[in-house]
Design an enzyme around this catalytic site. Structure first.
Site, PDB file in Angstrom:
ATOM      1  N   ASN A 295     -88.334 -26.872   0.312  1.00  0.00           N
ATOM      2  CA  ASN A 295     -88.134 -25.480  -0.068  1.00  0.00           C
ATOM      3  C   ASN A 295     -88.182 -25.335  -1.583  1.00  0.00           C
ATOM      4  O   ASN A 295     -87.311 -25.848  -2.293  1.00  0.00           O
ATOM      5  CB  ASN A 295     -86.778 -24.977   0.433  1.00  0.00           C
ATOM      6  CG  ASN A 295     -86.468 -23.574  -0.093  1.00  0.00           C
ATOM      7  OD1 ASN A 295     -86.974 -22.579   0.403  1.00  0.00           O
ATOM      8  ND2 ASN A 295     -85.646 -23.493  -1.131  1.00  0.00           N
ATOM      9  N   GLU A 296     -89.216 -24.694  -2.085  1.00  0.00           N
ATOM     10  CA  GLU A 296     -89.348 -24.217  -3.464  1.00  0.00           C
ATOM     11  C   GLU A 296     -89.379 -25.312  -4.529  1.00  0.00           C
ATOM     12  O   GLU A 296     -89.337 -25.009  -5.722  1.00  0.00           O
ATOM     13  CB  GLU A 296     -88.248 -23.199  -3.812  1.00  0.00           C
ATOM     14  CG  GLU A 296     -88.362 -21.914  -3.025  1.00  0.00           C
ATOM     15  CD  GLU A 296     -87.376 -20.836  -3.467  1.00  0.00           C
ATOM     16  OE1 GLU A 296     -86.477 -21.122  -4.286  1.00  0.00           O
ATOM     17  OE2 GLU A 296     -87.492 -19.685  -2.989  1.00  0.00           O
TER      18      GLU A 296
END
Length: 817
Positions: free
Chosen positions: A428-429
């Site tokens: 995630n990210e």
């Protein structure tokens, strides 16, 4: 056959004697397993509720200390004396060393892994002493950071060095409680010399009235010629297919053709039939050596990234394209053992009721309990599964990488058979944040090789049939969050102070994060704040919004759209209403933007503590007002209203592919000053496809000739049931003047359930109801004169309720002349 003996009883714990001070915690105290140090101390009354006001600040010492847990057990009578005995730790949080009868048996460093350890040589028949020493996760992580160097990591930088739920160090929606403890079961295990290690299931193809499926059976131990495998597939108790394998190896692949398969579909697209897969390992005398069972579904899944030379990001299930209507999932409690099956059931039932078809398991939490994926299988909720890496760089030294390999393989093998599992995602990210804040070359990101080489390489071995995506967001442009390819996270809106009306400029192919904040429901705050602190600007209340300047954003966006008041009840209603209007506006845009945009996943479904956050269901599992807006805008059919040139265009967006819809459109034109209906008319409609169908065009000049107006459009089925409703208004609600309506309420209740009836003399906008003991199953609706609105309610505690006990909120009351 396998034999198990649970070791969850008779545990005690204390702080390590080597820790200075804290003498009151150095005597052995009773505790629960599974559990955590925090919850054990709380259960004993030795600490205050960690979630109350700012108690978090007083409890940091717990994670800075080392703790010891111990129990004792006898060797079970049913265990064979001459066969090996394993001890299984399904999950320890996180850095620990286990001792059996005074001798070290293992050192643990990954809460995402299970561990099986042969303890045969260390066992005695009676009074075996098991002790587990937990090391402070903060001290451990910082020591590795000191050794290997600080990495670019959002929030607490040391967290990247420990394979532990990253959110436990604190996030922008949750507190910092780096927990310790036996958070999953521990048991003894004895099995035969040969046993089933793993069972996989894949749908290879579906063609016409046949499906080809594949069963993978991994057998451990010394396989001999006497072994036989019997594989069967049943549906609703009826045998569908069976096969016997007489030449058994350590790895066995069995293909079966299924006639007229019952296909598994996502929510709102069909049913979710689950086959019973049984695999029996026998010897030549037909004695059962081992047995494994799974619930499986027959379905194919693809993610298409290019079509007709253009970038896209669309999911195909059983060769049918599906618009994704999803929610992001975070751990449902800061203390994981408190996440009960009942909690999961309620949350996922609410997700299905909100017409969701996908849950994204976010990469800063945990690989979830089996019950979560089981519920997703049953409810038709596809799972986007992140691997557990979030918002930062991660180390790549050898020991770390070897740890990751085992973690990935174990969890993929555990979850692979679930039909709901739609996609694996690397992180995630991590790449997007690196691009934004460190270097435009994301291949320089520490950890990049994990997502682009290590994980995809392992997946080719253990789960090659399922799509993999390296990061969220990601694409084939330089910027991982570019709208021209892959998927995006839309955080200009809200986090970068951009108003939600600007979503019309977003042309993303697929949005896997976007959101808008609001406080938890009023009842939830009664256990988290003292009454004197229930004020929208009180520091204790603001403490429960973990985003930097989060509370400023609440007021900024509220003042942009709605009246602002600091009265507690009114503030909660209006800020939750603003969240609902924001999410509605964004989702309508992306649904209308088809065929470009193919999915939208809201940040976030749930909370881990009482908070002001992006969730649509609070930590007490009570839906916020925004939940009902999401439920309506995720419905199979919605009506959208757009101003194009000199017309208002009313479109019916239909996601029921195979349905021919016949009904009627009713339009009410309301004068603002008087709130009277000045015009209304009805039109029959007939829709036989799923695109955005223009069902009415209205010249704007016809609407404005009577002054400022509100248009309400409703679609009814042919049996006169309301299917969907929407509104259009030229200005923002804060600039509207409306008189207060008179709303009559009548209660018609049974013991635990019933309904109330509402009628209004004027159009009433975004009606909400509150009673501390009642759940209302519809909120935030528009009520027109002449309508009777029936709302189902639940009253589990059988509390007597009078009309005067129900608090009524309606936007008109804040816009009165």
């Amino acid at each position: 056959m396998k034999k198990k003996y649970d070791l969850s009883e008779n545990w005690t714990f204390k702080i390590d004697d080597n820790i200075g001070g804290y003498n009151e915690f150095k005597e052995w105290m009773k505790c629960e397993v599974p559990g955590t140090v925090h919850t054990d101390l709380l259960n004993l009354g030795l600490i205050e509720d960690p979630f109350f006001e700012d108690n978090e600040l007083e409890l940091g010492w717990i994670s800075e200390c080392d703790w010891i847990y111990k129990t004792s057990f006898d060797l079970p009578d049913e265990f064979e004396k001459d066969s090996p005995v394993l001890i299984v730790f399904e999950g320890l949080d996180t850095i620990a060393e286990a001792f059996l009868n005074g001798e070290s048996i293992y050192k643990f460093d990954n809460m995402f892994r299970s561990y099986k350890i042969d303890i045969t040589s260390k066992l005695v028949e009676k009074n075996n002493k098991l002790e587990i020493k937990f090391i402070s996760p903060i001290k451990y992580a910082k020591s590795l950071e000191d050794k290997h160097g600080k990495l670019y990591v959002e929030l607490n930088t040391e967290r990247a060095y420990i394979r532990k739920a990253q959110y436990s160090f604190g996030w922008d929606w949750g507190p910092s409680f780096p927990t310790m403890g036996v958070y999953k079961p521990i048991y003894l295990l004895q099995k035969d010399s040969v046993s089933i290690k793993n069972l996989k299931f894949n749908t290879l193809s579906i063609s016409g009235s046949k499906a080809m499926v594949e069963v993978g059976v991994e057998v451990e131990g010394a396989v001999n010629p006497d072994c036989i495998l019997e594989i069967s597939l049943s549906l609703k108790g009826q045998l569908i297919k069976e096969k016997t394998v007489k030449d058994v190896y350590n790895k066995n692949i069995i293909k079966m053709e299924i006639d007229k398969p019952a296909l598994w579909w996502p929510c709102c697209q069909g049913d979710q039939p689950l086959y019973s897969l049984s695999t029996v390992l026998k010897n030549k005398n037909e004695k059962i050596i081992d047995l494994e069972k799974r619930k499986v579904g027959i379905r194919t899944i693809e993610v298409i990234l290019e079509e007709n030379g253009e970038n896209t990001f669309k999911f195909f299930i059983n060769k049918k394209k599906i618009f994704i209507k999803g929610v992001n999932w975070i751990p449902t409690d800061s203390f994981l053992p408190r996440a009960s099956e009942e909690k999961y059931r309620k949350l996922f039932f609410l997700a299905k009721k909100a017409n969701c078809n996908m849950i994204r398991i976010w990469g800063g939490g945990v690989y979830e309990q089996d019950i979560l994926y089981k519920l997703c299988d049953e409810l038709g909720l596809m799972v986007w599964q992140d691997f557990m890496f979030a918002c930062g760089a991660y180390p790549e030294y050898d020991e770390f990488i070897e740890n990751i390999k085992i973690e990935v393989k174990q969890n993929v093998e555990r979850l692979q058979h679930h039909p709901s599992l739609a996609l694996w995602c690397g992180n995630n990210e991590c790449e997007w944040l690196w691009y934004q804040k460190k270097d435009k070359d994301i291949s320089k990101l520490p950890g990049y090789q994990i997502y682009h080489n290590l994980i995809p390489g392992l997946l080719k071995e253990v789960d090659p049939m399922r799509p993999y995506w390296p990061s969220s967001p990601s694409g084939n442009d330089e910027d991982p969050n570019d709208q021209n390819s892959g998927n995006t996270h839309q955080w200009n809106i809200w986090s970068n102070w951009v108003d939600y009306t600007e979503v019309i400029k977003d042309n993303s192919l697929f949005v896997s994060e976007f959101g808008f904040q609001a406080p938890a429901n009023k009842k939830t705050w009664t256990a988290a704040l003292s009454e004197k602190n229930m004020q929208c600007d009180n520091p204790m209340f603001v403490f429960h919004n973990k985003q930097v300047e989060g509370q400023k954003r609440i007021f900024q966006f509220l003042s942009d759209h709605l009246p602002v008041t600091c009265e507690w009840d009114d503030f909660i209603y209006l800020s939750q209403l603003n969240q609902g209007l924001a999410l509605k506006n964004c989702i309508e845009h992306w649904r209308s933007n088809s065929p470009v945009t193919k999915g939208a996943i809201i940040w976030q479904l749930n909370d881990c503590w009482p908070a002001v956050s992006w969730s649509i269901i609070d930590s007490d599992l009570i839906p916020k007002l925004s939940y009902f807006f999401v439920r309506n805008v995720f419905a199979p059919k919605i009506i959208t209203i757009e101003k194009e040139d000199s017309y208002l265009k009313l479109k019916l967006n239909n996601h029921n592919w195979d349905e021919v819809f016949t009904g009627c459109l009713k339009i009410h034109l309301i004068e603002q000053q008087s709130c009277k209906i000045i015009n209304d008319y009805t039109k029959e409609i007939h829709i036989n496809d799923c695109v955005n169908n223009t069902i009415q065009k209205i010249p704007v000049e016809e609407l404005v000739k009577n002054g400022k107006y509100i248009l309400v459009a409703s679609v009814y089925s042919k049996d006169d049931k309301l299917v969907c409703r929407n509104f259009f208004i030229e200005q923002r609600w804060k600039d509207v003047k409306l008189p207060k309506p008179k709303i009559d309420i009548e209660i018609k209740s049974g013991a635990e359930a019933g309904y109330i009836c509402l009628k209004s003399d004027l159009p009433a906008f975004f009606v909400d109801l509150y009673h501390p003991e009642i759940s209302f199953l519809d909120r935030g609706f528009i009520l027109l004169p002449g309508e009777e609105k029936r709302i189902m309610l639940k009253n589990k505690r059988h509390v007597p309720v009078e009309v005067d006990d129900i608090e009524l909120f309606v936007l008109n009351n804040y816009l009165d002349n």
